[in-house]
Design a protein around this motif. Sequence first.
Motif, PDB file in Angstrom:
ATOM      1  N   ASP A   1      22.918 -19.044  85.999  1.00 44.81           N
ATOM      2  CA  ASP A   1      24.108 -18.882  86.739  1.00 44.81           C
ATOM      3  C   ASP A   1      25.101 -19.256  85.678  1.00 44.81           C
ATOM      4  N   ASN A   2      24.811 -19.700  84.356  1.00 44.59           N
ATOM      5  CA  ASN A   2      25.756 -20.174  83.607  1.00 44.59           C
ATOM      6  C   ASN A   2      26.696 -19.180  82.984  1.00 44.59           C
ATOM      7  N   LYS A   3      27.883 -19.293  83.060  1.00 47.05           N
ATOM      8  CA  LYS A   3      28.986 -18.400  82.292  1.00 47.05           C
ATOM      9  C   LYS A   3      28.765 -18.067  80.896  1.00 47.05           C
ATOM     10  N   VAL A   4      28.622 -19.141  79.930  1.00 42.88           N
ATOM     11  CA  VAL A   4      28.427 -18.993  78.737  1.00 42.88           C
ATOM     12  C   VAL A   4      27.178 -18.434  78.396  1.00 42.88           C
ATOM     13  N   PHE A   5      26.050 -18.908  79.053  1.00 43.31           N
ATOM     14  CA  PHE A   5      24.809 -18.229  78.794  1.00 43.31           C
ATOM     15  C   PHE A   5      24.790 -16.585  79.087  1.00 43.31           C
ATOM     16  N   ASN A   6      25.388 -16.295  80.102  1.00 47.03           N
ATOM     17  CA  ASN A   6      25.454 -14.945  80.365  1.00 47.03           C
ATOM     18  C   ASN A   6      26.109 -14.198  79.577  1.00 47.03           C
ATOM     19  N   GLY A   7      27.482 -14.655  79.227  1.00 45.19           N
ATOM     20  CA  GLY A   7      28.279 -14.254  78.139  1.00 45.19           C
ATOM     21  C   GLY A   7      27.784 -13.876  76.813  1.00 45.19           C
ATOM     22  N   LEU A   8      26.977 -14.787  76.625  1.00 47.31           N
ATOM     23  CA  LEU A   8      26.180 -14.640  75.333  1.00 47.31           C
ATOM     24  C   LEU A   8      25.046 -13.657  75.245  1.00 47.31           C
ATOM     25  N   MET A   9      24.416 -13.488  76.437  1.00 47.90           N
ATOM     26  CA  MET A   9      23.443 -12.614  76.641  1.00 47.90           C
ATOM     27  C   MET A   9      23.984 -11.149  76.618  1.00 47.90           C
ATOM     28  N   ASP A  10      25.282 -11.020  77.324  1.00 44.00           N
ATOM     29  CA  ASP A  10      25.879  -9.863  77.399  1.00 44.00           C
ATOM     30  C   ASP A  10      26.084  -9.312  75.958  1.00 44.00           C
ATOM     31  N   THR A  11      26.466 -10.161  75.137  1.00 46.97           N
ATOM     32  CA  THR A  11      26.806  -9.829  73.646  1.00 46.97           C
ATOM     33  C   THR A  11      25.579  -9.416  72.792  1.00 46.97           C
ATOM     34  N   PHE A  12      24.372 -10.003  73.458  1.00 49.57           N
ATOM     35  CA  PHE A  12      23.136  -9.651  72.829  1.00 49.57           C
ATOM     36  C   PHE A  12      22.434  -8.324  73.290  1.00 49.57           C
ATOM     37  N   ASP A  13      23.058  -8.039  74.518  1.00 52.34           N
ATOM     38  CA  ASP A  13      22.714  -6.676  75.184  1.00 52.34           C
ATOM     39  C   ASP A  13      23.353  -5.598  74.180  1.00 52.34           C
ATOM     40  N   VAL A  14      24.810  -6.080  73.738  1.00 54.58           N
ATOM     41  CA  VAL A  14      25.108  -5.042  72.925  1.00 54.58           C
ATOM     42  C   VAL A  14      24.757  -4.805  71.715  1.00 54.58           C
ATOM     43  N   MET A  15      24.225  -6.033  70.999  1.00 53.32           N
ATOM     44  CA  MET A  15      23.558  -5.903  69.692  1.00 53.32           C
ATOM     45  C   MET A  15      22.176  -5.038  70.101  1.00 53.32           C
ATOM     46  N   MET A  16      21.508  -5.376  71.005  1.00 51.79           N
ATOM     47  CA  MET A  16      20.280  -4.527  71.233  1.00 51.79           C
ATOM     48  C   MET A  16      20.466  -2.939  71.287  1.00 51.79           C
ATOM     49  N   LYS A  17      21.536  -2.527  71.812  1.00 50.44           N
ATOM     50  CA  LYS A  17      21.972  -1.254  71.931  1.00 50.44           C
ATOM     51  C   LYS A  17      22.250  -0.621  70.754  1.00 50.44           C
ATOM     52  N   TYR A  18      22.925  -1.341  69.756  1.00 52.86           N
ATOM     53  CA  TYR A  18      23.314  -0.778  68.429  1.00 52.86           C
ATOM     54  C   TYR A  18      22.399  -1.178  67.307  1.00 52.86           C
ATOM     55  N   ASN A  19      21.163  -1.872  67.612  1.00 51.22           N
ATOM     56  CA  ASN A  19      20.409  -2.375  66.598  1.00 51.22           C
ATOM     57  C   ASN A  19      19.660  -1.149  65.811  1.00 51.22           C
ATOM     58  N   ILE A  20      19.770  -1.145  64.693  1.00 57.03           N
ATOM     59  CA  ILE A  20      19.264   0.009  63.807  1.00 57.03           C
ATOM     60  C   ILE A  20      17.616   0.205  64.153  1.00 57.03           C
ATOM     61  N   ASP A  21      17.012  -1.183  64.506  1.00 60.84           N
ATOM     62  CA  ASP A  21      15.566  -1.116  64.774  1.00 60.84           C
ATOM     63  C   ASP A  21      15.234  -1.070  66.161  1.00 60.84           C
ATOM     64  N   LYS A  22      16.230  -0.410  66.897  1.00 61.29           N
ATOM     65  CA  LYS A  22      15.833  -0.844  68.546  1.00 61.29           C
ATOM     66  C   LYS A  22      14.548   0.134  69.103  1.00 61.29           C
ATOM     67  N   ALA A  23      13.981   0.900  68.209  1.00 60.45           N
ATOM     68  CA  ALA A  23      13.017   1.630  68.910  1.00 60.45           C
ATOM     69  C   ALA A  23      11.721   0.639  68.495  1.00 60.45           C
ATOM     70  N   SER A  24      11.878  -0.067  67.522  1.00 60.36           N
ATOM     71  CA  SER A  24      10.590  -0.970  67.382  1.00 60.36           C
ATOM     72  C   SER A  24      11.316  -2.400  67.000  1.00 60.36           C
ATOM     73  N   ALA A  25      11.667  -2.966  67.886  1.00 58.29           N
ATOM     74  CA  ALA A  25      12.559  -4.267  67.657  1.00 58.29           C
ATOM     75  C   ALA A  25      12.005  -5.477  67.036  1.00 58.29           C
ATOM     76  N   LEU A  26      10.873  -5.474  67.138  1.00 60.93           N
ATOM     77  CA  LEU A  26      10.113  -6.890  66.688  1.00 60.93           C
ATOM     78  C   LEU A  26       9.396  -6.647  65.158  1.00 60.93           C
ATOM     79  N   SER A  27       9.313  -5.288  64.894  1.00 58.95           N
ATOM     80  CA  SER A  27       9.039  -5.125  63.494  1.00 58.95           C
ATOM     81  C   SER A  27       9.594  -5.346  62.383  1.00 58.95           C
ATOM     82  N   SER A  28      10.991  -5.519  62.540  1.00 59.26           N
ATOM     83  CA  SER A  28      11.629  -5.904  61.282  1.00 59.26           C
ATOM     84  C   SER A  28      11.219  -7.221  60.625  1.00 59.26           C
TER      85      SER A  28
END
Length: 437
Positions: free
Chosen positions: A236-263
Amino acid sequence: MKLFKGSSLMVLLLAFVVVLSACGNSADSGKSSDSSNADVKITLLNSKGEIQTQLEDAAKAFHEDNPGITVEIQAVPTGGSPFERASALYASGNPPTMIMMDTGDVEKFKDRVLDLSEEKWNGDAVVNATDLTTFDGKNYAFPLAIEGYGFIYNKAVVDKAVGGSFDPSTINTTEALEGLFKQIEASGKKALVVSPMDWSLGAHYLPLAYAGQNKDMAEVNKFVDALRAGTASIADNKVFNGLMDTFDVMMKYNIDKASALSSTYERGPELLGKGEVGIWFMGNWSWPQISSFDTANGEYGFLPVPISNNAADYGNQEISSAVSKRLVLDKEKATPEQQAAAKKFLDWIVYQDKGQDFLVNKANIIPAFKNITIPAADPLGKSIQDYISRGKSEQSMSALPADHWSILGASMQKYLAQSGDRALLAKEIEEYWKTAK
């Protein structure tokens, strides 16, 4: 008879002189790190793999200045924990003379390493540099490097994307960050690469959720203590959820999103340095690798990692930085001569031109000593120094438990690979802290 007595007296006098000479040499060997009669070999366990070559060169330069001392640089295995490697070496009875540790690990070894409180460089260290390694009034570690991290941007790529000279101060919310990602992709480049290593996700990205709670580290520590006690909710923490919202954006535009753990780590500096992506989440320690791929000698800098869409929120304009790496000196197996030689090596780094050149110009390290006035040699170091000078620095979480990055880094990897959702991640974070050592 006179001849016999005179000869005996001469023998006795010679013996007395030899004894005095031996005593004198013994006393001298305890006072100085130099050895005129025998070479001293010392070892240094390096946990910053990106400067292995630079450290080896520094060891050679130090030996040129101190012919009686040889320094061997040992490396922590790639991706390994310096805490675990040091523990294994102590268990085998063969610890290095010097160990490069993460800040949070120093206290665990304080009974096995030297008290360095009386060393001259303590007086030249920057403010707070030794606070986290001082226990009962004694400092046990040498502050080797100030490091910072965030989003590294390739200015040539983002200049083209925004159609002019990019102003990093405009990226101060998650929405603004995503807007930049869209502009970069519209220009024909990929927005960013996300490196999936557990140490990057677990030791750098996730800790922003703790450090971003408050400017006052005492309040941050209270939050972590509440997590340990099970009285704080990360879900329920605001900072954590905001940080993970940013991470969601990172995942969306990640050049390696099709195989995210392979990099791999090496892929990040190559893509950024060659201008194939505009942004990479990493720290200033990566400059040697980035520069090796950038044949155009381009410009680079840092953007903060936003945690909300309110630009005024703490963390949206700050870069995470702190003294991250420390050197400790063994006292269990190292001889007095080796300990003195190791101390001389630390002094050489702080006070000799060659040592300072190694630190700043060769290893691209931001020094933790105010007497070292050499400006940062690389654009990433300069960017970090600029944020610090403007009071836009958020203190990194340098004293996390040693297994935080491996355990919660793995949790972050599951989230990155979309094999676990945010609720699971929050649950695993809370469970970790309840049992954290």
